[in-house]
Scaffold this active site. Structure first.
Site, short mmCIF file in Angstrom:
data_model
loop_
_atom_site.label_atom_id
_atom_site.label_comp_id
_atom_site.label_asym_id
_atom_site.label_seq_id
_atom_site.Cartn_x
_atom_site.Cartn_y
_atom_site.Cartn_z
N LYS A 53 0.99 -1.28 0.01
CA LYS A 53 0.07 -0.04 -0.09
C LYS A 53 0.88 1.32 -0.03
O LYS A 53 1.89 1.31 0.86
CB LYS A 53 -0.88 -0.02 1.18
CG LYS A 53 -1.92 1.12 1.39
CD LYS A 53 -2.86 0.74 2.36
CE LYS A 53 -4.02 2.02 2.60
NZ LYS A 53 -4.89 1.83 3.56
N SER B 227 -9.73 1.64 2.75
CA SER B 227 -9.10 2.52 1.81
C SER B 227 -7.75 1.77 1.09
O SER B 227 -7.21 2.26 0.19
CB SER B 227 -8.31 3.71 2.57
OG SER B 227 -7.52 3.05 3.58
N SER C 71 -10.06 -0.38 6.97
CA SER C 71 -9.44 -0.29 5.61
C SER C 71 -8.77 -1.49 5.20
O SER C 71 -8.23 -1.44 3.91
CB SER C 71 -8.41 0.74 5.56
OG SER C 71 -9.23 2.16 5.64
#
EC number: 6.3.5.7
Length: 483
Positions: free
Chosen positions: A75, A150, A174
């Site tokens: 990420k 997210s 997330s």
């Protein structure tokens, strides 16, 4: 069967080279990512170089760890030395960290092959990955829908087989919510189990890094590699890390499972409810005893979270001032430089949360909002503590719905925030939780079952998740991206 173990065996038997594995992953990204947009950048040269090192070790007869040669997505809010890290924000366009995050450092030492940095909602603020300052990621099961957020890029990449495993961060859901929407395994560990050093901060008392995988055992292997004490993170727990794979058993005899009744009801899709109820029945079949549990403040979590998280974000994001790195807007003086840069560099959702947080912390409102939210947080933790005096693990849906259409909720922030209704209370209490695939709706969209453990209860989560996975076939289904 663990996909990591299977590939590891092929590598040490020299049936396939680490370079060939890396090339296959990169080729898959090239083939499908123009439609998916899971990756903000692909790190092909670094991936091949790391794979060559692994092949050299194997050729020399040196032992390699389970993650050596395994393709992984990272990420893009995790700092990678010498590789651009943007947090999907224009304000960090071109930012190259001068240091490595603890988790990526550990993965490098383990020989894992980073194939790229995955897309996210800007600064990890969002539930659909539509808030990225660069691109919108699609759900591999239906390209017109969102992957969740997210960490939507990481979830989509694993679901689409662009990489075998990935890392995400979880502040209010997330990791777990996109795992549910993309039909993969996603885990948020106990707060402090994994070092946050090098994770770009959103809400420091809530953020935690965790794994995505297509199998529970693979998530356990990845967590094993990244967990552990780190003196560079003052919130890091100094506790021994067990071998999580030793906890994996095919039955649940003697395990007490509590169903969080407060998670069911208003806002929950019927198809999600049916899939979760069927999953609970399967846990009973596997030998678990099932008990109804009430956490009275469970649904108050979302209100407390949207005071606490923005408050912490307003402080954490104050550092982006255009002085040393990132975007710098043209201005006649220092104050203008600050305001113009932040106005231009931050997206709408980030600005919304900074303003919310600044307001909640302001004189005259601190007691009414922030202090009250922290009191509610304590009560939520007490509800969970009470529940764990009766049961070993809690279950509920991961998300109230399956993946929604891109653009469907962008103009309705409150509706978007409700996507994390089931996951947020877990972050407020600092507990570990995992989403495992438990079904599909009529549109062939995945549904996730959330397992919640007590503090440092990761072994129990892996045990329950593994037993459920072994007794079902949901994890065998993959999206068709051949068109």
């Amino acid at each position: 069967m663990s996909l990591i173990r299977a590939l590891h065996q092929q590598l040490i038997d020299q049936e396939i080279s680490a370079v060939a594995v890396a090339q296959a992953s990169l080729a898959r990204i090239e083939a499908v990512d123009d439609r998916l947009k899971s990756f903000l950048q692909v790190t092909a040269p670094q991936a091949i170089a790391q794979a060559e090192k692994v092949d050299a070790q194997i050729a020399a007869g040196e032992p390699i760890g389970l993650l050596a040669g395994i393709p992984i997505g990272i990420k893009d809010n995790l700092c990678t030395k010498g590789i651009v890290t943007t947090c999907a924000s224009q304000i960090l366009r071109g930012f190259v960290p001068p240091y490595e995050s603890t988790v990526t450092e550990k993965l490098q030492k383990a020989g894992a092959v980073m194939v790229g940095k995955t897309n996210l909602d800007e600064f990890a603020m969002g539930s659909s990955t539509e808030n990225s300052g660069y691109q919108v990621t699609a759900n591999p099961w239906d390209l017109t829908r969102v992957p969740g957020g997210s960490s939507g890029g990481s979830a989509a990449a694993v679901a689409a087989d662009e990489c075998l495993i990935a890392l995400g961060s979880d502040t209010g859901g997330s990791i777990r919510q996109p795992a549910s929407l993309c039909g993969v395994v996603g885990m948020k560990p106990t707060y402090g189990l994994v070092s946050r050093f090098g994770l770009v901060a959103y809400a420091s008392s809530l953020d935690q890094i965790g794994p995505f995988a297509r199998r529970v055992e693979d998530a356990a292997i990845l967590l094993q590699a990244i967990a552990g004490h780190d003196s560079r993170d003052s919130t890091s727990l100094d506790v021994p890390i067990p071998d999580y794979t030793q906890a994996l058993k095919p039955d649940l005899k003697g395990v007490k499972v509590g169903v969080i009744m407060d998670a069911f009801g208003e806002g929950l899709d019927d198809t999600v409810n049916e899939a979760v109820q069927t999953a609970i029945a399967k846990l009973r079949e596997l030998g678990a005893t099932i008990e109804e549990i009430h956490c009275p403040r469970f649904r108050s979590g979302i209100a407390a979270y949207y005071v606490i998280a923005p408050s912490e974000a307003s402080a954490n994001l104050a550092r982006y001032d255009a002085v040393r790195y990132g975007l710098r807007a043209e201005a006649d003086n220092l104050m203008e430089m600050y305001t113009h840069t932040r106005a231009k560099g931050f997206g709408a959702e980030v600005k919304r949360r900074i303003m919310l947080g600044t307001y909640a912390l302001s004189a005259g409102y601190y007691d009414a909002y922030y202090l009250k939210a922290q009191k509610v947080r304590t009560l939520i933790k007490q509800d969970f503590d009470q529940a764990f005096t009766k049961v070993d693990v809690l279950v509920c849906p991961t998300a109230p719905t399956t993946a929604f259409k891109a653009g469907e909720k962008t103009d309705d922030p409150l509706s978007m925030y409700l996507s994390d209704l089931m996951t947020i209370p877990v972050n407020l209490a600092g507990l570990p939780a995992m989403s495992v695939p438990c079904g599909f709706d009529d549109n062939n969209l995945p549904i996730g079952l959330q397992l919640v453990g007590n503090v440092l209860g990761e072994e129990m989560l892996f045990r329950v998740g593994y037993a459920y996975e072994q007794a079902t076939t949901w994890h065998d289904r993959q999206p068709d991206l051949s068109a």
